[in-house]
Structure formats: C-alpha cells, structure tokens
Design a protein around this motif. Structure first.
Motif, short mmCIF file in Angstrom:
data_model
loop_
_atom_site.label_atom_id
_atom_site.label_comp_id
_atom_site.label_asym_id
_atom_site.label_seq_id
_atom_site.Cartn_x
_atom_site.Cartn_y
_atom_site.Cartn_z
N SER A 77 0.80 -1.23 0.00
CA SER A 77 0.00 0.00 0.00
C SER A 77 0.83 1.28 0.00
CB SER A 77 -0.95 0.01 1.19
OG SER A 77 -0.23 0.00 2.41
N TRP A 78 2.07 1.23 0.44
CA TRP A 78 2.91 2.43 0.46
C TRP A 78 4.32 2.01 0.05
CZ3 TRP A 78 0.99 6.99 3.36
CH2 TRP A 78 1.75 8.13 3.11
N LEU A 79 4.67 2.32 -1.17
CA LEU A 79 5.93 1.85 -1.74
C LEU A 79 6.91 3.00 -1.93
CD1 LEU A 79 4.39 -0.37 -4.55
CD2 LEU A 79 5.30 -1.13 -2.35
N PRO A 80 8.21 2.68 -2.04
CA PRO A 80 9.18 3.72 -2.37
C PRO A 80 8.79 4.44 -3.66
CG PRO A 80 10.28 1.71 -1.73
CD PRO A 80 8.83 1.38 -1.83
N GLY A 81 8.95 5.75 -3.67
CA GLY A 81 8.60 6.54 -4.83
C GLY A 81 7.13 6.92 -4.88
N ASP A 82 6.38 6.58 -3.83
CA ASP A 82 4.95 6.87 -3.80
C ASP A 82 4.71 8.37 -3.96
OD1 ASP A 82 2.24 7.43 -2.46
OD2 ASP A 82 2.30 5.25 -2.53
N PRO A 83 3.70 8.76 -4.75
CA PRO A 83 3.42 10.19 -4.94
C PRO A 83 3.09 10.93 -3.64
CG PRO A 83 2.18 8.87 -6.51
CD PRO A 83 2.84 7.92 -5.56
N ARG A 84 2.64 10.20 -2.59
CA ARG A 84 2.33 10.84 -1.31
C ARG A 84 3.58 11.11 -0.49
NH1 ARG A 84 -1.44 6.12 0.69
NH2 ARG A 84 0.26 5.05 -0.35
N GLY A 85 4.73 10.66 -0.99
CA GLY A 85 5.98 10.79 -0.24
C GLY A 85 6.34 9.44 0.35
N HIS A 127 16.50 6.22 6.81
CA HIS A 127 16.80 7.45 6.05
C HIS A 127 18.04 7.30 5.18
CE1 HIS A 127 13.62 9.81 7.89
NE2 HIS A 127 13.88 9.13 8.99
N ARG A 128 18.16 6.15 4.53
CA ARG A 128 19.31 5.92 3.65
C ARG A 128 19.33 6.92 2.50
NH1 ARG A 128 18.00 0.05 4.45
NH2 ARG A 128 19.57 -0.67 5.88
N ASP A 129 18.14 7.25 1.99
CA ASP A 129 18.03 8.26 0.94
C ASP A 129 17.18 9.40 1.48
OD1 ASP A 129 19.28 6.53 -0.90
OD2 ASP A 129 17.36 5.56 -1.33
N HIS A 130 17.62 10.62 1.23
CA HIS A 130 16.81 11.77 1.64
C HIS A 130 15.74 12.01 0.58
CE1 HIS A 130 15.52 15.50 3.34
NE2 HIS A 130 15.67 16.06 2.15
N VAL A 131 14.49 12.00 1.03
CA VAL A 131 13.37 12.26 0.13
C VAL A 131 12.63 13.48 0.68
CG1 VAL A 131 11.26 11.33 -0.85
CG2 VAL A 131 13.16 9.80 -0.37
N PRO A 177 10.63 12.41 -13.12
CA PRO A 177 10.78 11.10 -13.78
C PRO A 177 11.50 10.08 -12.90
CG PRO A 177 11.35 12.86 -15.30
CD PRO A 177 11.15 13.50 -13.96
N ALA A 178 12.46 10.53 -12.10
CA ALA A 178 13.19 9.61 -11.22
C ALA A 178 12.27 9.02 -10.15
CB ALA A 178 14.36 10.32 -10.57
N ARG A 179 11.40 9.88 -9.56
CA ARG A 179 10.46 9.40 -8.55
C ARG A 179 9.49 8.40 -9.16
NH1 ARG A 179 5.72 8.88 -7.69
NH2 ARG A 179 5.10 10.46 -9.16
N ARG A 180 8.97 8.71 -10.36
CA ARG A 180 8.02 7.80 -11.03
C ARG A 180 8.71 6.47 -11.36
NH1 ARG A 180 6.57 12.63 -13.50
NH2 ARG A 180 7.61 12.12 -15.45
N ALA A 223 9.46 -0.30 -7.71
CA ALA A 223 8.94 -0.90 -6.47
C ALA A 223 7.68 -1.72 -6.77
CB ALA A 223 8.66 0.17 -5.43
N GLN A 224 6.81 -1.19 -7.63
CA GLN A 224 5.59 -1.93 -7.99
C GLN A 224 5.93 -3.22 -8.73
OE1 GLN A 224 3.55 1.27 -10.05
NE2 GLN A 224 1.97 1.29 -8.46
N SER A 225 6.95 -3.19 -9.57
CA SER A 225 7.33 -4.38 -10.33
C SER A 225 7.89 -5.48 -9.43
CB SER A 225 8.35 -4.03 -11.42
OG SER A 225 9.62 -3.78 -10.86
N LEU A 226 8.38 -5.11 -8.26
CA LEU A 226 8.94 -6.09 -7.33
C LEU A 226 7.88 -6.79 -6.49
CD1 LEU A 226 12.09 -4.15 -6.08
CD2 LEU A 226 11.99 -5.99 -7.76
N LEU A 227 6.65 -6.27 -6.50
CA LEU A 227 5.58 -6.91 -5.72
C LEU A 227 5.31 -8.31 -6.27
CD1 LEU A 227 3.01 -4.00 -5.29
CD2 LEU A 227 4.58 -4.91 -3.58
#
Length: 182
Positions: free
Chosen positions: A14-22, A28-32, A44-47, A53-57
C-alpha cells in the motif's frame, strides 16, 4: 505503563518507495523531500522508483473491503486488550490501521541496560496483533492470498496531552474506516 504511541500498520503493497504521497527510505538511507502533507516533486526519477517498487511486488496490493476492515479492527482491539494494552482509539482503513495505545512495560531485569527493550516489546505486541487479525480473516475465509500486512509498523510516542488529543482527532477523521473506541 509505557507512554502512549500512535501506531500505524500498512497492508501489503500500500505504500511503496517513490509513492506520490511521499516516502521514507528505511533508516533514512536516501533523503526524500516532502511527506503526505507536502508531497515530493513529481519527477521522472520518482516515477521510475515507484514503478520499480511496484514491479517487485509478488502479488497485487491488499485493499480491505468493509467486511474485512470490521473484522480486522475487532481482532486488533481484542488482541491488544488480551496483552493488557490501553487502547484509546483504533481505526482500520482500506490500506492501513491507526492505533493510539499504551502498552504494558516490557519484561526486563532492573539491571538490563538495553535502551531498545521498549521498542522490541512494542514491535512484538504489534506483531502478535497483526498475526491475530490475519488469522481471524483466514478463519473467516476473508484473507487475501499471500498475507495481509506489510513488514514492520510505525510507532510514534505521544509527547503531551495536546499531541494525544490531536492524534485522537486525526484517527477519528478517517470517516470511511472502521473506528473502535473501547
């Protein structure tokens, strides 16, 4: 008793890396920049990160029906109460649960210097509650294939009375959720 905690549990996918909601990288390995109130910029990088992440599900994300939400809310509450937790309010939405609870003190020796004992105890009790809710859905024939919950949960300590009240109001605001107040 330990301090009150606002506990958030998410369903699988339900909440994956790169999610449009943040999102936040673990530890905190990566600062978002941004969060759900102030989402990160749509780049484009976030998308691409989100698409990866979705492809890994391994299966579709879990979306709870009203019947499932009611059953999960009832079982989460029952499980927490069986473990002597004080629960102020609990709600289960289509993709996550919010709980405002105070857990009993962790069993430990007076000489135990482990500062993580409370965190481990909290994760253990929440893990049992997640397991009990999943088992209840499975017993009722309502369980999604492959499991219900994502890994981990988030537990933020409540700082003061105003924070406690604001958290209750925040949880109550989930109008499409199954809300329980014991």
């Amino acid at each position: 008793m330990t301090p009150w905690h606002h506990i958030t549990i998410h369903t699988y996918g339900s909440w994956l890396p790169g999610d449009p909601r943040g999102h936040r990288a673990r530890h905190h390995r990566d600062h978002v920049p941004g969060d759900y109130k102030d989402p990160p910029p749509d780049t484009p990088a976030r998308r691409a990160h989100h698409a990866h992440a979705q492809s890994l599900l391994k299966r579709p994300p879990v979306i709870l029906s009203e019947t499932q939400r009611d059953r999960v809310a009832t079982e989460l509450l029952a499980s927490l109460l069986r473990h002597d937790c004080d629960v102020a309010i609990l709600c289960v939405d289509t993709t996550h649960a919010h709980i405002l609870a105070r857990l009993p003190d962790p069993p430990r020796k007076p000489t135990d210097p482990n500062p993580w004992a409370l965190n481990h105890h909290l994760r253990h009790i929440i893990g049992i509650a997640k397991k009990d809710a999943s088992r209840a859905l499975s017993d009722d024939g309502l369980s999604p294939t492959g499991g219900l919950w994502s890994k981990r949960s988030l537990a933020k300590p409540i700082k003061d009375r105003d924070h406690h009240t604001a958290t209750i109001n925040y949880i109550r605001a989930h109008t499409d959720a199954s809300v329980l107040s014991p």
